[in-house]
Design an enzyme around this catalytic site. Structure first.
Site, PDB file in Angstrom:
ATOM      1  N   TYR A 152      32.007   8.743 148.860  1.00 51.16           N
ATOM      2  CA  TYR A 152      32.182   7.912 150.063  1.00 51.16           C
ATOM      3  C   TYR A 152      33.635   7.472 150.214  1.00 51.16           C
ATOM      4  O   TYR A 152      34.272   7.075 149.229  1.00 51.16           O
ATOM      5  CB  TYR A 152      31.342   6.638 149.962  1.00 51.16           C
ATOM      6  CG  TYR A 152      29.865   6.834 150.185  1.00 51.16           C
ATOM      7  CD1 TYR A 152      29.370   7.347 151.379  1.00 51.16           C
ATOM      8  CD2 TYR A 152      28.956   6.479 149.189  1.00 51.16           C
ATOM      9  CE1 TYR A 152      28.007   7.504 151.578  1.00 51.16           C
ATOM     10  CE2 TYR A 152      27.588   6.625 149.380  1.00 51.16           C
ATOM     11  CZ  TYR A 152      27.118   7.146 150.579  1.00 51.16           C
ATOM     12  OH  TYR A 152      25.775   7.290 150.772  1.00 51.16           O
TER      13      TYR A 152
ATOM     14  N   LYS B 239      12.005 -13.782 127.294  1.00 54.46           N
ATOM     15  CA  LYS B 239      12.116 -13.923 128.755  1.00 54.46           C
ATOM     16  C   LYS B 239      12.952 -12.765 129.302  1.00 54.46           C
ATOM     17  O   LYS B 239      13.568 -12.009 128.530  1.00 54.46           O
ATOM     18  CB  LYS B 239      12.753 -15.277 129.078  1.00 54.46           C
ATOM     19  CG  LYS B 239      14.179 -15.414 128.568  1.00 54.46           C
ATOM     20  CD  LYS B 239      14.667 -16.857 128.649  1.00 54.46           C
ATOM     21  CE  LYS B 239      16.096 -16.935 128.135  1.00 54.46           C
ATOM     22  NZ  LYS B 239      16.560 -18.308 127.909  1.00 54.46           N
TER      23      LYS B 239
END
Ligand SMILES: *Cc1c(COP(=O)(O)O)cnc(C)c1O
Length: 383
Positions: free
Chosen positions: A275, A36
């Site tokens: 930033y 999965k």
């Protein structure tokens, strides 16, 4: 094709891990490999055929869409089992293709029999029984009726398995709960035997239960994380060592995640990098940018904290991790240039960045780190 990073998958590591998993199974126990979450981030399309080559012929997934992906790449005779969600639209496809799937409520059981009858094909079902995990599963009070129903619909239903899932076999803190679940499961098993409605297989164990509570292996185990070279928790590793006194590391990480330097730059002392103001260059710095950011699965929480390998040395991420770029500090290294290899997870020279250390820094568990690796990063199979 064009790429900003690549995930290498090691075939020899897969072979080693699967051989190890088989070595801890009791006599006659079937191995189902749980793939999965895009094979825990490794890539179903790459992983499944390699596991088959290593002798695996049964795979477990969460849902019908995942079963579809496996079906597209596996050998015709390989078995697939859905342990969770099978949507209504997928039901007839599953039955036609002989995909096994869990059933955990009565309405669904009735529907399955109807669809199977209309297709004139037997549905291969696994009955999940509630033993104390409290997520999905038939309550014991319903179980007699379930057995009766299966008995009365033997022409449309093939009873492939009776199963349950433990609420945390990877931690001794859950010992009492797991033992009580095992006890309840054995009661259900007796009930089925007494009613003369018995499944082909009983199965309850994931990786941790397989190691810590060998009794839970029964007829089949559902192994996820171990095959990819990780212990479910450090505690499970200790359990293994206590039992086997094994000093050698029997598991090997399969994946390596790497990228390259995009550009470099000299930054003067006193400047902020990236930033905002999260990183101030106190001295002159040389930085390199790497075209991997949070859009590629490198957590933003590793801003000013993450580490990568370059030129065989460990260097830090500086400033915030952007959507597509991170910046690393290469001041201490000579001659870093565009195209140089950057290892995000894996080894370079003598050094190694493990998924565990990566996960610890980003406050994720291994399972989460792995499955967050985006499916669209190219996987490349290496020796
Ligand atoms: C994911 C899962 C497993 C495998 O768990 P691992 O800890 O990765 O071995 C087994 N059974 C069920 C029901 C699962 O959902």
């Amino acid at each position: 094709m064009f790429k900003s990073s690549i995930i290498e998958i090691s075939e020899s590591a897969i072979n080693q891990n699967i051989a190890f998993v088989k070595s801890i199974l009791l006599e006659g126990v079937k191995l189902s490999c749980v793939v999965k979450g895009n094979a825990y981030g490794h890539g179903v399309a790459e992983y499944v055929p390699l596991a088959e080559k290593a002798g695996v012929d049964h795979f477990s997934v969460f849902s019908a869409d995942e079963a579809y992906e496996v079906k597209n790449v596996c050998r015709p005779g390989t078995d697939i089992m859905i342990m969770g969600y099978t949507d209504d639209q997928a039901l007839s496809w599953c039955i036609e293709q002989g995909i096994e799937f869990y059933v955990f409520d009565f309405d669904r059981l009735i529907k399955v029999a109807e669809v199977a009858e209309s297709l004139n094909k037997k549905a291969k079902i696994h009955i999940e029984i509630e033993t104390g995990f409290n997520r999905t599963g038939f309550n014991m009070t319903e179980f007699s009726d379930v057995l009766k129903f299966i008995k009365n619909h033997a022409s449309s239903i093939s009873f492939e398995g009776l199963c349950t899932h433990y609420a945390g076999a990877e931690s001794i803190a859950n010992y009492v709960r797991v033992q009580s679940q095992l006890k309840k499961f054995i009661q259900a098993r007796r009930k089925a035997e007494k009613a003369g409605v018995t499944p082909r297989r009983y199965h309850t164990a994931s990786s941790a239960a397989t190691i810590t509570y060998p009794k839970t292996q029964m007829d089949m185990v559902r192994i996820g994380i171990l095959q990819f070279g990780f212990w479910p928790t450090p505690e499970t590793h200790v359990q293994y060592i206590n039992k086997h006194g094994e000093p050698r590391q029997p598991l090997q990480r399969i994946l390596t995640w790497k990228s390259t330097v995009m550009s470099t730059k000299n930054i003067k002392a006193g400047e902020f990098i990236g930033y905002g103001t999260s990183y101030l260059a106190i001295t002159d710095k040389v930085i390199a940018t790497v075209p991997v950011g949070y859009a590629h699965g490198f957590p933003r929480s590793l801003s000013n904290m993450g580490r990568v390998l370059i030129h065989g040395k460990r260097v830090g991420v500086i400033g915030t991790v952007n959507m597509n770029i991170m910046t690393i500090d290469v001041t201490a290294l000579e001659g870093v240039k565009p195209g140089d290899e950057v290892v995000i997870i894996g080894h370079q020279g003598e050094l190694d960045i493990s998924v565990a250390s990566f996960s610890e820094l980003s406050a994720q568990v291994n399972y989460e780190t792995l499955t967050r690796l985006p499916a669209n990063i190219q996987r490349k199979i290496v020796e």
